[in-house]
Design an enzyme around this catalytic site. Structure first.
Site, short mmCIF file in Angstrom:
data_model
loop_
_atom_site.label_atom_id
_atom_site.label_comp_id
_atom_site.label_asym_id
_atom_site.label_seq_id
_atom_site.Cartn_x
_atom_site.Cartn_y
_atom_site.Cartn_z
N HIS A 214 0.80 -1.22 0.00
CA HIS A 214 0.00 0.00 0.00
C HIS A 214 0.84 1.28 0.00
CE1 HIS A 214 -3.57 2.31 -0.23
NE2 HIS A 214 -2.91 3.16 0.53
N TYR A 218 1.61 5.17 -2.43
CA TYR A 218 1.92 6.56 -2.11
C TYR A 218 3.33 6.94 -2.51
CZ TYR A 218 -2.65 7.01 -0.34
OH TYR A 218 -4.01 7.07 -0.29
N HIS A 365 -10.23 -0.43 -11.26
CA HIS A 365 -9.86 0.58 -10.27
C HIS A 365 -8.42 1.04 -10.43
CE1 HIS A 365 -9.28 2.74 -6.56
NE2 HIS A 365 -8.31 1.91 -6.23
N PHE A 366 -7.47 0.07 -10.46
CA PHE A 366 -6.11 0.61 -10.44
C PHE A 366 -5.60 1.03 -11.81
CE2 PHE A 366 -4.89 -3.97 -10.07
CZ PHE A 366 -4.21 -4.08 -11.26
N HIS A 367 -6.37 0.79 -12.87
CA HIS A 367 -5.99 1.44 -14.12
C HIS A 367 -6.43 2.90 -14.18
CE1 HIS A 367 -4.83 -2.59 -15.40
NE2 HIS A 367 -4.07 -1.99 -16.28
N ARG A 428 -10.77 -11.38 -11.85
CA ARG A 428 -9.59 -10.77 -12.46
C ARG A 428 -8.61 -11.89 -12.81
NH1 ARG A 428 -6.02 -8.01 -7.59
NH2 ARG A 428 -4.46 -7.78 -9.23
N ARG A 429 -7.62 -11.56 -13.63
CA ARG A 429 -6.56 -12.50 -13.97
C ARG A 429 -7.08 -13.79 -14.62
NH1 ARG A 429 -2.99 -11.89 -8.35
NH2 ARG A 429 -1.79 -10.13 -9.05
#
Ligand code: HEM
Ligand SMILES: [Cu+2]
Length: 537
Positions: A214, A218, A365-367, A428-429
């Site tokens: 995580h 950041y 989300h993370f794209h 996913r995957r």
């Protein structure tokens, strides 16, 4: 090449190369999931490409870009890079490590995805290569700290330039985060992959992975915020709304972004609900500095629009330089972050997480967050950096202008459809969304839309590569433009609370200890059986 920036430029070059290779694989993945045939499409190729795409994008592209940005800022804002020899050593170490890891992935020996969860087992060179990249980044952090200390001796009592304040927060955060990774990789995975120990405890490894995973987010975001705060208002023709608020944001991110890892492990056994809740609360707390960032940066842009004469409530937006490739990239990156933030709040909510966990929603989300907010900021910043680092004029300006919009469009197709497909249960995957069953029909159209998005994204990546390559090789030689940073409305002239890095580092360490000590020790106190390694093929 302007000599004093060769180091920074070399790092940016490696980042761009990793981004290029990984983008081609991303397009392949999106086609494969949508069941579109292409030569050599197969399950094993899918998982090899998925591992390579994740590792090259999330670990190699980001880390090299951030190291390069750090050196460029140290050179310009502090007037020095203390320890250039060590920095070059670290560069080659990082390149060697990345190449070693990439080769074992492409040879099909390390199909463990970028999260490398055991009991999936990779070739030892995969873990060793990743370790070398991290060691390289530690040396980079040391050079950044040494440059700061040398500057500090000559400049006692004044606040460090804001861009360096942010980078220092990123460096300290990185040491804290990678401590967890080192325990996992050096303490557990390397001995296990070498056969020195027979079994590994997957749960313990996952805890250390997310201790790192995580704050990693950041570590990407802080340098992006540095560009938003210190460069964007200037390019937009305005001023930074508040210097103090920006410093507070960097410190809050340092404090709050590590003790949150369990929000990735809501579905894991062995961690009690109370501790998961504690990490949920800190997760919501770490949203706060991002809200402050949204406020401060948008206020700075409003200042820019008003300085150009806008009078109405919203017409300052139209006065902003939407045709400038850096500005457009960052502005679109920020718009994407609104959607990323909404999605992130859902992921972090204990109960709603169960609905999206391990579905295509997460990729959606993370794209938008990593794949757009961070990636588009970095590619946009490359347009800003290249003339300054190389002393060459940007080539193909029209293409550079178009490229961020193309990315945003592609991502709108890709990410929206993956979000929805995830809510409808697409894991996913997976190599193919059809899974040979009729129940999967609702996924077919969505993954096709995702593939269209993937192709548009790939075209955008190609445009970016063309601009960078042409500029590097044949951009017209010019006197390198100055690095001009945004001037705050009220500059900070004396040291304040947020400049006390020693104090904040101690507090950050204590918070990590509070978040992890008890759960890790209670896990170690249970009987543990461990698992041998597995390889899918
Ligand atoms: C050309 C643009 C891109 C395309 C077409 C693309 C497409 C994809 C696809 C289809 C997947 C796999 C989804 C699944 O089956 O689970 C994926 C995974 C991933 N992508 Fe991208 N992507 C792109 C850019 C990026 C960028 C810029 C980043 C980060 C900087 C990124 C990071 C990742 C990561 C970390 C994964 C997860 C790998 C895993 O599950 O182990 N991608 N991408
Ligand atoms: Cu997280």
């Amino acid at each position: 090449m302007t000599g004093r920036h060769t180091l920074a430029a070399s790092h940016v070059g490696v980042a761009v190369a990793a981004f290029g290779v990984a983008s081609a694989m991303g397009a392949m993945l999106a086609l494969s999931v949508a069941d579109i045939q292409f030569p050599h499409r197969s399950e094993s190729l899918y998982y090899i490409a998925l591992t390579a795409h994740g590792v090259l994008m999330a670990l190699v592209f980001t880390t090299f870009f951030i190291m390069g940005l750090g050196y460029a800022l140290a050179q310009e804002s502090l007037g020095r890079i203390t320890g250039r020899g060590a920095a070059w050593f670290a560069f080659w170490l990082g390149v060697a490590g990345s190449v070693a890891a990439a080769v074992t992935i492409l040879r099909g020996q390390s199909t463990v995805l970028y999260t490398f969860y055991p009991p999936l087992q990779a070739h030892p060179l995969f873990y060793i290569g990743a370790t070398l990249l991290v060691v390289a980044s530690w040396i980079w952090g040391g050079v950044m700290l040494a440059s700061y200390r040398s500057w500090r001796r000559e400049n006692p009592g004044v606040p460090v330039p804001l861009s360096i304040h942010g980078m220092l927060a990123a460096v300290i955060l990185w040491y804290l985060a990678t401590a967890g990774l080192a325990v996992e990789v050096v303490g557990m995975l390397i001995p296990w992959s070498l056969g020195l120990v027979g079994k590994v405890d997957p749960l313990l490894a996952r805890i250390f992975f997310w201790w790192f995973g995580h704050p990693l987010v950041y570590f990407w975001l802080i340098p992006a915020y540095v560009l938003w705060y210190t460069v964007l208002p200037r390019v937009a023709g305005g001023k930074l709304f508040s210097d103090r608020l920006a410093r507070m944001v960097f410190i809050l991110l340092l404090l709050l972004s590590t003790p949150v890892g369990f929000h990735h492990q809501f579905a894991d056994p062995g961690i009690s609900a109370g501790w998961k809740l504690a990490h949920t609360v800190t997760t919501y707390a770490v949203l706060f500095p991002s809200f402050v960032t949204a406020f401060t940066v948008i206020a700075s842009l409003e200042v820019a629009g008003r300085m150009k004469g806008a009078k109405g409530l919203f017409n300052w937006i139209g006065r902003l330089p939407w045709g400038d490739p850096f500005f457009a990239s960052v502005a679109l990156a920020m718009i994407a972050f609104v959607f990323g933030g909404f999605g992130g709040a859902i992921n972090a909510a204990y109960a709603m997480n169960a609905m999206v966990h391990n579905t295509a929603w997460i990729q959606g989300h993370f794209h938008v967050t990593l794949g757009t907010t961070v990636a588009l900021t970095f590619t946009g910043a490359t347009y800003w950096l290249l003339p300054r680092l190389l002393g060459r004029e940007l080539r193909f300006r029209g293409l550079a202008r178009l490229q961020p919009y193309l990315w945003f469009l592609g991502m709108a197709f890709f990410s929206t459809s993956y979000h929805i497909a995830g809510l409808r249960g697409l894991p996913r995957r997976v190599f193919s969304a059809s899974l040979n069953g009729e129940a999967t029909t609702p996924w077919r159209t969505l993954t096709l839309v995702g593939a269209v998005g993937g192709v548009i994204l790939f075209l955008s990546a190609l445009s970016f590569l063309a601009v960078v390559l042409a500029t590097w090789l044949s951009g017209q030689r010019i006197a390198a433009p100055a690095f001009e940073f945004a001037v705050p409305l009220r500059p900070a002239t004396s040291l304040g609370l947020w400049d006390r890095f020693g104090l904040w580092t101690v507090l950050a360490v204590l918070l990590v200890a509070a978040a992890y000590a008890y759960p890790v020790f209670s896990l170690l106190a249970h009987p543990r059986y461990g698992s041998p390694g597995f390889r899918p093929f």
